[in-house]
Design a protein around this motif. Structure first.
Motif, PDB file in Angstrom:
ATOM      1  N   GLY A 218       1.494   9.406 -19.321  1.00 36.56           N
ATOM      2  CA  GLY A 218       1.124  10.108 -20.358  1.00 36.56           C
ATOM      3  C   GLY A 218      -0.523  10.712 -20.339  1.00 36.56           C
ATOM      4  O   GLY A 218      -0.601  12.224 -20.368  1.00 36.56           O
ATOM      5  N   ARG A 219      -0.756  10.485 -18.852  1.00 35.30           N
ATOM      6  CA  ARG A 219      -2.929  10.522 -18.589  1.00 35.30           C
ATOM      7  C   ARG A 219      -2.464  12.171 -18.172  1.00 35.30           C
ATOM      8  O   ARG A 219      -1.120  11.824 -17.357  1.00 35.30           O
ATOM      9  N   PRO A 220      -3.529  13.474 -17.476  1.00 36.37           N
ATOM     10  CA  PRO A 220      -2.654  13.729 -17.367  1.00 36.37           C
ATOM     11  C   PRO A 220      -3.169  13.645 -15.432  1.00 36.37           C
ATOM     12  O   PRO A 220      -4.070  12.286 -15.138  1.00 36.37           O
ATOM     13  N   VAL A 221      -2.847  14.050 -14.451  1.00 38.66           N
ATOM     14  CA  VAL A 221      -3.064  14.252 -13.478  1.00 38.66           C
ATOM     15  C   VAL A 221      -4.030  15.015 -12.554  1.00 38.66           C
ATOM     16  O   VAL A 221      -4.440  16.182 -12.630  1.00 38.66           O
ATOM     17  N   ASP A 222      -5.474  14.387 -12.839  1.00 33.35           N
ATOM     18  CA  ASP A 222      -6.775  14.935 -12.389  1.00 33.35           C
ATOM     19  C   ASP A 222      -7.800  14.845 -11.934  1.00 33.35           C
ATOM     20  O   ASP A 222      -6.799  13.503 -11.149  1.00 33.35           O
ATOM     21  N   GLU A 223      -8.460  14.735 -10.909  1.00 31.37           N
ATOM     22  CA  GLU A 223      -9.163  13.810 -10.757  1.00 31.37           C
ATOM     23  C   GLU A 223      -9.685  12.696 -10.683  1.00 31.37           C
ATOM     24  O   GLU A 223     -10.081  12.091 -10.082  1.00 31.37           O
ATOM     25  N   THR A 224     -10.176  12.306 -12.531  1.00 29.11           N
ATOM     26  CA  THR A 224      -9.620  10.827 -12.073  1.00 29.11           C
ATOM     27  C   THR A 224      -8.716  10.219 -11.963  1.00 29.11           C
ATOM     28  O   THR A 224      -9.067   9.276 -11.156  1.00 29.11           O
ATOM     29  N   ALA A 225      -7.788  10.818 -12.485  1.00 29.72           N
ATOM     30  CA  ALA A 225      -6.685   9.849 -12.171  1.00 29.72           C
ATOM     31  C   ALA A 225      -6.305   9.977 -10.499  1.00 29.72           C
ATOM     32  O   ALA A 225      -6.305   8.916  -9.735  1.00 29.72           O
TER      33      ALA A 225
ATOM     34  N   LEU B 143      -6.325   1.288  -4.114  1.00 27.59           N
ATOM     35  CA  LEU B 143      -5.813   0.743  -3.169  1.00 27.59           C
ATOM     36  C   LEU B 143      -6.816   0.501  -1.900  1.00 27.59           C
ATOM     37  O   LEU B 143      -6.710  -0.446  -1.620  1.00 27.59           O
ATOM     38  N   ILE B 144      -8.403   1.083  -2.135  1.00 24.96           N
ATOM     39  CA  ILE B 144     -10.027   0.308  -2.111  1.00 24.96           C
ATOM     40  C   ILE B 144      -9.526  -1.346  -2.170  1.00 24.96           C
ATOM     41  O   ILE B 144      -9.630  -1.828  -0.972  1.00 24.96           O
ATOM     42  N   GLN B 145      -9.292  -1.642  -3.479  1.00 20.32           N
ATOM     43  CA  GLN B 145      -9.347  -2.364  -4.012  1.00 20.32           C
ATOM     44  C   GLN B 145      -8.083  -3.867  -3.428  1.00 20.32           C
ATOM     45  O   GLN B 145      -7.970  -4.666  -3.491  1.00 20.32           O
TER      46      GLN B 145
ATOM     47  N   GLY C 275       0.725  -1.753  -0.216  1.00 24.35           N
ATOM     48  CA  GLY C 275      -0.121   0.090  -0.036  1.00 24.35           C
ATOM     49  C   GLY C 275       0.833   0.979   0.167  1.00 24.35           C
ATOM     50  O   GLY C 275      -0.078   2.309  -0.157  1.00 24.35           O
ATOM     51  N   TRP C 276       1.809   0.987   0.600  1.00 24.85           N
ATOM     52  CA  TRP C 276       2.995   2.708   0.830  1.00 24.85           C
ATOM     53  C   TRP C 276       3.790   2.766  -0.585  1.00 24.85           C
ATOM     54  O   TRP C 276       3.721   3.776  -0.876  1.00 24.85           O
ATOM     55  N   VAL C 277       3.806   1.775  -1.287  1.00 24.86           N
ATOM     56  CA  VAL C 277       4.207   1.712  -1.880  1.00 24.86           C
ATOM     57  C   VAL C 277       3.540   2.110  -3.301  1.00 24.86           C
ATOM     58  O   VAL C 277       4.372   3.254  -4.355  1.00 24.86           O
ATOM     59  N   LEU C 278       2.401   1.552  -3.803  1.00 24.89           N
ATOM     60  CA  LEU C 278       1.111   1.980  -4.805  1.00 24.89           C
ATOM     61  C   LEU C 278       1.177   3.398  -4.226  1.00 24.89           C
ATOM     62  O   LEU C 278       1.112   4.332  -5.426  1.00 24.89           O
ATOM     63  N   ASN C 279       0.986   3.980  -3.183  1.00 25.47           N
ATOM     64  CA  ASN C 279       0.336   5.368  -2.531  1.00 25.47           C
ATOM     65  C   ASN C 279       1.689   6.494  -3.419  1.00 25.47           C
ATOM     66  O   ASN C 279       1.714   7.238  -3.883  1.00 25.47           O
ATOM     67  N   ASN C 280       2.361   5.658  -3.237  1.00 22.67           N
ATOM     68  CA  ASN C 280       3.754   6.649  -2.828  1.00 22.67           C
ATOM     69  C   ASN C 280       4.567   6.731  -4.259  1.00 22.67           C
ATOM     70  O   ASN C 280       5.198   7.580  -4.664  1.00 22.67           O
ATOM     71  N   SER C 281       3.919   6.345  -5.222  1.00 25.72           N
ATOM     72  CA  SER C 281       3.733   6.019  -6.881  1.00 25.72           C
ATOM     73  C   SER C 281       2.816   5.996  -7.864  1.00 25.72           C
ATOM     74  O   SER C 281       3.441   5.951  -9.534  1.00 25.72           O
ATOM     75  N   TRP C 282       1.881   5.912  -7.750  1.00 27.63           N
ATOM     76  CA  TRP C 282       0.872   5.640  -8.105  1.00 27.63           C
ATOM     77  C   TRP C 282       0.755   7.421  -9.543  1.00 27.63           C
ATOM     78  O   TRP C 282       0.940   7.382 -10.608  1.00 27.63           O
ATOM     79  N   LEU C 283       0.860   8.223  -8.510  1.00 31.88           N
ATOM     80  CA  LEU C 283       1.316  10.326  -9.353  1.00 31.88           C
ATOM     81  C   LEU C 283       2.392  10.170 -10.722  1.00 31.88           C
ATOM     82  O   LEU C 283       2.004  10.333 -11.168  1.00 31.88           O
ATOM     83  N   SER C 284       3.277   9.136 -10.589  1.00 30.72           N
ATOM     84  CA  SER C 284       4.671   9.237 -11.286  1.00 30.72           C
ATOM     85  C   SER C 284       4.178   8.055 -12.464  1.00 30.72           C
ATOM     86  O   SER C 284       3.875   8.261 -13.231  1.00 30.72           O
TER      87      SER C 284
END
Length: 203
Positions: free
Chosen positions: A176-183, A191-193, A161-170
């Motif tokens: 190439g996706r925008p970091v927006d509300e959907t992302a 992470l809920i899953q 969970g820690w790794v997923l949280n810290n690396s998701w935005l990167s």
């Protein structure tokens, strides 16, 4: 130091930190010099260095601000009446903070490699956070009456969970996706899953 000189100094240091965060997020740490930071603040490089001698000192100070921001998240958690809504809200705040300090996560390995003091402090904070998350997860699992987890299972679940949280935005930026509300919402749902099987009886 008298109160008259201390208060402005404290405010100036805060202004430096906030402006540095903005510029580092926009341009990256390598592209922002002390002189360009001072110019953006409307102060001389000498005045800036009176408060922080180097860019490394500024980044170390930002780490402490980050640490305090996350303290607020942990302090507000109520594991006694924990619900899936609580988990959603907590994870979203986490992602919002990662976005707020996104330069740090984008450049994490390089920053730690180039500053031994920062690396040691970050390692200590990370160790503390993982221990806190293990304790909180154990309390949440107890509240949900799910089966007990072994020590290694608990550790690995929290670490993932820690790794997923810290690396998701990167990861999002790398696609190439925008970091927006959907992302951000997608990151929370992933992470809920991840956590849900361990907290499946929480509603």
């Amino acid at each position: 130091m008298s109160p008259k000189t201390y208060k402005p100094s404290k405010q100036t240091k805060n202004n430096i930190i906030q402006k540095a965060i903005d510029l580092f997020n926009e341009h990256g740490t390598a592209a922002v010099s002390l002189s360009s930071l001072g110019e953006a603040l409307g102060i001389s490089t000498g005045n800036l260095q009176y408060h922080y001698h180097s860019k490394e000192e500024i980044i170390r100070a930002i780490l402490e601000v980050m640490f305090n921001d996350w303290n607020v998240v942990y302090q507000k958690m109520d594991t006694e009446s924990f619900t899936m809504d609580t988990l959603h809200q907590t994870l979203r705040i986490n992602f919002d903070l990662v976005w707020k300090y996104r330069f740090f996560y984008r450049e994490l390995n390089a920053l730690l490699r180039n500053d031994e003091i920062l690396a040691k402090r970050y390692a200590a904070i990370q160790e503390q956070r993982l221990a806190e998350q293990e304790m909180l997860t154990k309390q949440m699992a107890r509240a949900s009456s799910t089966r007990p987890m072994s020590k290694s299972e608990l550790h690995n679940m929290v670490l993932i969970g820690w790794v997923l949280n810290n690396s998701w935005l990167s990861y999002v930026e790398s696609t190439g996706r925008p970091v927006d509300e959907t992302a951000l919402r997608d990151g929370v749902e992933i992470l809920i899953q991840h956590y849900k099987p361990y907290l499946e009886k929480i509603t």
